[in-house]
Write a protein that holds these residues in place. Structure first.
Motif, PDB file in Angstrom:
ATOM      1  N   MET A   1       0.855  -1.212   0.000  1.00  2.15           N
ATOM      2  CA  MET A   1       0.000   0.000   0.000  1.00  2.15           C
ATOM      3  C   MET A   1       0.881   1.250   0.000  1.00  2.15           C
ATOM      4  SD  MET A   1      -3.240  -0.558  -0.011  1.00  2.15           S
ATOM      5  CE  MET A   1      -4.718  -0.670   0.954  1.00  2.15           C
ATOM      6  N   ALA A   2       1.938   1.227   0.822  1.00  2.86           N
ATOM      7  CA  ALA A   2       2.837   2.392   0.906  1.00  2.86           C
ATOM      8  C   ALA A   2       3.517   2.624  -0.450  1.00  2.86           C
ATOM      9  CB  ALA A   2       3.879   2.184   2.003  1.00  2.86           C
ATOM     10  N   CYS A   3       3.859   1.525  -1.149  1.00  2.00           N
ATOM     11  CA  CYS A   3       4.499   1.664  -2.475  1.00  2.00           C
ATOM     12  C   CYS A   3       3.512   2.270  -3.478  1.00  2.00           C
ATOM     13  CB  CYS A   3       4.989   0.302  -2.980  1.00  2.00           C
ATOM     14  SG  CYS A   3       6.414  -0.320  -2.087  1.00  2.00           S
ATOM     15  N   ILE A   4       2.278   1.789  -3.467  1.00  2.00           N
ATOM     16  CA  ILE A   4       1.265   2.328  -4.393  1.00  2.00           C
ATOM     17  C   ILE A   4       1.064   3.815  -4.113  1.00  2.00           C
ATOM     18  CG2 ILE A   4      -1.167   2.209  -5.090  1.00  2.00           C
ATOM     19  CD1 ILE A   4      -1.031  -0.837  -4.368  1.00  2.00           C
ATOM     20  N   ALA A   5       0.955   4.159  -2.814  1.00  3.18           N
ATOM     21  CA  ALA A   5       0.733   5.571  -2.441  1.00  3.18           C
ATOM     22  C   ALA A   5       1.907   6.443  -2.909  1.00  3.18           C
ATOM     23  CB  ALA A   5       0.548   5.694  -0.932  1.00  3.18           C
ATOM     24  N   ALA A   6       3.115   5.858  -2.893  1.00  2.05           N
ATOM     25  CA  ALA A   6       4.299   6.638  -3.285  1.00  2.05           C
ATOM     26  C   ALA A   6       4.556   6.557  -4.793  1.00  2.05           C
ATOM     27  CB  ALA A   6       5.519   6.133  -2.520  1.00  2.05           C
ATOM     28  N   GLY A   7       3.717   5.775  -5.507  1.00  2.00           N
ATOM     29  CA  GLY A   7       3.899   5.629  -6.958  1.00  2.00           C
ATOM     30  C   GLY A   7       5.137   4.824  -7.326  1.00  2.00           C
ATOM     31  N   LYS A   8       5.514   3.862  -6.459  1.00  2.00           N
ATOM     32  CA  LYS A   8       6.715   3.045  -6.724  1.00  2.00           C
ATOM     33  C   LYS A   8       6.315   1.621  -7.117  1.00  2.00           C
ATOM     34  CE  LYS A   8       9.371   6.410  -5.158  1.00  2.00           C
ATOM     35  NZ  LYS A   8      10.112   6.567  -3.917  1.00  2.00           N
ATOM     36  N   ARG A   9       6.924   1.098  -8.175  1.00  2.00           N
ATOM     37  CA  ARG A   9       6.692  -0.297  -8.571  1.00  2.00           C
ATOM     38  C   ARG A   9       7.286  -1.201  -7.500  1.00  2.00           C
ATOM     39  NH1 ARG A   9       3.595   0.318 -13.481  1.00  2.00           N
ATOM     40  NH2 ARG A   9       4.021   2.488 -13.811  1.00  2.00           N
ATOM     41  N   VAL A  10       6.623  -2.329  -7.266  1.00  2.00           N
ATOM     42  CA  VAL A  10       7.090  -3.201  -6.183  1.00  2.00           C
ATOM     43  C   VAL A  10       6.983  -4.677  -6.548  1.00  2.00           C
ATOM     44  CG1 VAL A  10       4.815  -2.925  -5.061  1.00  2.00           C
ATOM     45  CG2 VAL A  10       6.712  -3.835  -3.743  1.00  2.00           C
ATOM     46  N   LEU A  11       8.071  -5.409  -6.310  1.00  2.00           N
ATOM     47  CA  LEU A  11       8.035  -6.877  -6.364  1.00  2.00           C
ATOM     48  C   LEU A  11       7.888  -7.324  -4.912  1.00  2.00           C
ATOM     49  CD1 LEU A  11       8.339  -9.684  -7.653  1.00  2.00           C
ATOM     50  CD2 LEU A  11      10.810  -9.432  -7.441  1.00  2.00           C
ATOM     51  N   CYS A  12       6.714  -7.865  -4.594  1.00  2.00           N
ATOM     52  CA  CYS A  12       6.422  -8.256  -3.216  1.00  2.00           C
ATOM     53  C   CYS A  12       6.484  -9.771  -3.103  1.00  2.00           C
ATOM     54  CB  CYS A  12       5.027  -7.754  -2.832  1.00  2.00           C
ATOM     55  SG  CYS A  12       4.536  -8.216  -1.164  1.00  2.00           S
ATOM     56  N   GLU A  13       7.224 -10.263  -2.124  1.00  2.00           N
ATOM     57  CA  GLU A  13       7.241 -11.711  -1.892  1.00  2.00           C
ATOM     58  C   GLU A  13       5.834 -12.191  -1.537  1.00  2.00           C
ATOM     59  OE1 GLU A  13       8.672 -14.217  -2.446  1.00  2.00           O
ATOM     60  OE2 GLU A  13      10.673 -13.595  -3.018  1.00  2.00           O
ATOM     61  N   LYS A  14       5.561 -13.449  -1.855  1.00  2.24           N
ATOM     62  CA  LYS A  14       4.260 -14.008  -1.520  1.00  2.24           C
ATOM     63  C   LYS A  14       4.202 -14.289  -0.031  1.00  2.24           C
ATOM     64  CE  LYS A  14       5.161 -17.656  -0.340  1.00  2.24           C
ATOM     65  NZ  LYS A  14       6.098 -18.307   0.601  1.00  2.24           N
ATOM     66  N   PRO A  15       3.029 -14.341   0.589  1.00  3.42           N
ATOM     67  CA  PRO A  15       1.726 -13.981   0.044  1.00  3.42           C
ATOM     68  C   PRO A  15       1.508 -12.471   0.138  1.00  3.42           C
ATOM     69  CG  PRO A  15       1.457 -14.645   2.320  1.00  3.42           C
ATOM     70  CD  PRO A  15       2.932 -14.750   2.016  1.00  3.42           C
ATOM     71  N   LEU A  16       0.555 -11.959  -0.652  1.00  2.73           N
ATOM     72  CA  LEU A  16       0.247 -10.528  -0.555  1.00  2.73           C
ATOM     73  C   LEU A  16      -0.250 -10.217   0.861  1.00  2.73           C
ATOM     74  CD1 LEU A  16       0.016  -7.787  -1.858  1.00  2.73           C
ATOM     75  CD2 LEU A  16      -2.161  -8.472  -2.855  1.00  2.73           C
ATOM     76  N   SER A  17      -1.051 -11.135   1.419  1.00  6.20           N
ATOM     77  CA  SER A  17      -1.482 -11.020   2.819  1.00  6.20           C
ATOM     78  C   SER A  17      -1.946 -12.393   3.271  1.00  6.20           C
ATOM     79  CB  SER A  17      -2.634 -10.026   2.955  1.00  6.20           C
ATOM     80  OG  SER A  17      -3.175 -10.095   4.256  1.00  6.20           O
TER      81      SER A  17
END
Ligand code: NAD
Length: 262
Positions: A75-91
Motif C-alpha cells: 500500500m505504501a508503495c502504491i501511495a508513493a507511486g513506486k513499482r514493487v516486487l512483493c514476496e508471496k503472500p500478498l497477505s
C-alpha cells in the motif's frame, strides 16, 4: 527485509539486473541491512521501510520482510507511486489482498507483482501449452505437490501451510487452467509428533475441475515440487530438473521438458 530471500534479491539486483542500481538495503535489524549492503555494494542502508519507500532516490522496491508486512508495505508503495516486487503472500487475509488490489486499480496502473515464480518455470509453461494447444482435451484434474524438508521457521503453523506455502500452488493452477476457484476443502492427517502435519486441499473450479494440493512442510527427505494435469484425452506431468552437486557448480543432469502421457 534483508533475510534469506532479501539477501538473494539484493544480490540479483546488484549482479544480474541490467540498468538497476542497488540503492539501499532496509531491514529493521540494522546489522543485517549493513551486512547485505556491504556484501552487494549497496549505496545506503535504512531501518524504517516506509521512510525508505518514499525516498527520492528509490525508484522501485522489493518487499522480502515477513508475511504480515506485505500488504501495508505494498500500500505504501502504491501511495508513493513506486513499482514493487512483493514476496508471496500478498497477505494472510483475503480482505487485505482485495484492499491492495483496489488501491492499485484506483491508482490506475500496475504497481505490484508478487513473487510467484512457478509461472516462469518451463515445466509449468509447457503444461499450459499442452492444454492450450488442445493436446490433452478438456482439463479434468490437476495434482500438485509441495514438499519441504522441514518447516522454514520454528513458529510455522498448519494455517501457514495454507497462507504461506499454498499460494504458489493457488497461483500456478490458475495460470495453467485459466480459471477461478469456486470452493475449497482442507484436510490434515495426524502425525506421531508435534511437527506441522501435511495439509491436503481439494479445490473445485468454476468450470467443474478438481484440483488437489498437498503441502507437506516436514517431508524429511527433500524439497519436492511437481504437478500433473489430467485432461479428457491425456495427461502431462512436470519433469523437474535434477541437479548433481559438483565441487564448483550445479550440473543439470536431466532435461526439464514436461513429461507427456497422451
Ligand atoms: N517466493 C518464494 O519461493 C519464497 C521463498 C521463501 C520465502 N518467501 C517469502 O519471503 C519473505 C521473507 O522470507 P525469509 O525466509 O527471507 O525470512 P527471514 O526471516 O529470513 O527474513 C525476514 C527479514 O525481514 C526483516 N524484517 C522484519 N520485519 C520487518 C519490517 N517491518 N521492515 C523491514 N524488515 C523487516 C527481519 O529482520 C529479517 O531480516 C516471506 O514473506 C516469505 O513468505 C518466498
Amino acid at each position: 527485509g534483508a533475510g534469506l530471500m532479501g539477501a538473494d534479491h539484493a544480490k540479483i539486483v546488484a549482479e544480474e539486473l541490467p540498468g538497476a542500481t542497488l540503492q539501499l538495503v532496509c531491514d529493521m535489524d540494522e546489522q543485517r541491512a549493513r551486512s547485505v549492503a556491504d556484501a552487494c555494494g549497496a549505496i545506503d542502508i535504512a531501518t524504517d521501510p516506509k521512510g525508505a519507500i518514499t525516498r527520492q532516490d528509490v525508484d522501485a522496491v522489493i518487499i522480502a520482510s515477513p508475511d504480515f508486512t506485505h500488504a501495508p508495505l505494498s500500500m505504501a508503495c502504491i501511495a508513493a507511486g513506486k513499482r514493487v516486487l512483493c514476496e508471496k503472500p500478498l497477505s494472510q487475509a483475503s480482505a487485505d489482498c482485495i484492499a491492495v488490489m483496489e488501491a492499485e486499480q484506483k491508482a490506475g496502473a500496475k504497481f505490484v507483482q508478487l513473487g510467484f515464480m512457478r509461472r516462469y518455470d518451463r515445466s509449468y509453461q509447457e503444461m499450459k501449452q499442452a492444454l492450450d494447444n488442445g493436446h490433452l482435451g478438456r482439463a479434468l484434474m490437476m495434482h500438485n505437490f509441495h514438499r519441504n524438508v522441514e518447516t522454514p521457521a520454528a513458529d510455522f503453523t498448519g494455517a501457514m501451510a495454507i497462507t504461506n506455502s499454498a499460494p504458489h500452488e493457488f497461483d500456478v493452477v490458475r495460470y495453467v487452467l485459466g480459471t477461478e476457484y469456486a470452493a475449497i476443502s482442507a484436510f490434515q492427517p495426524s502425525r506421531s509428533d508435534a511437527r506441522v502435519a501435511p495439509v491436503v486441499m481439494v479445490l473445485e473450479t468454476v468450470d467443474g475441475q478438481l484440483v488437489n494440493i498437498e503441502i507437506n512442510n516436514n517431508a524429511a527427505y527433500g524439497y519436492d515440487v511437481r504437478a500433473e494435469l489430467i485432461g479428457e484425452n491425456g495427461a502431462v506431468a512436470t519433469n523437474n530438473v535434477a541437479y548433481t552437486r559438483t565441487e564448483s557448480a550445479l550440473t543439470q543432469s536431466t532435461n526439464y521438458d514436461a513429461d507427456w502421457r497422451t
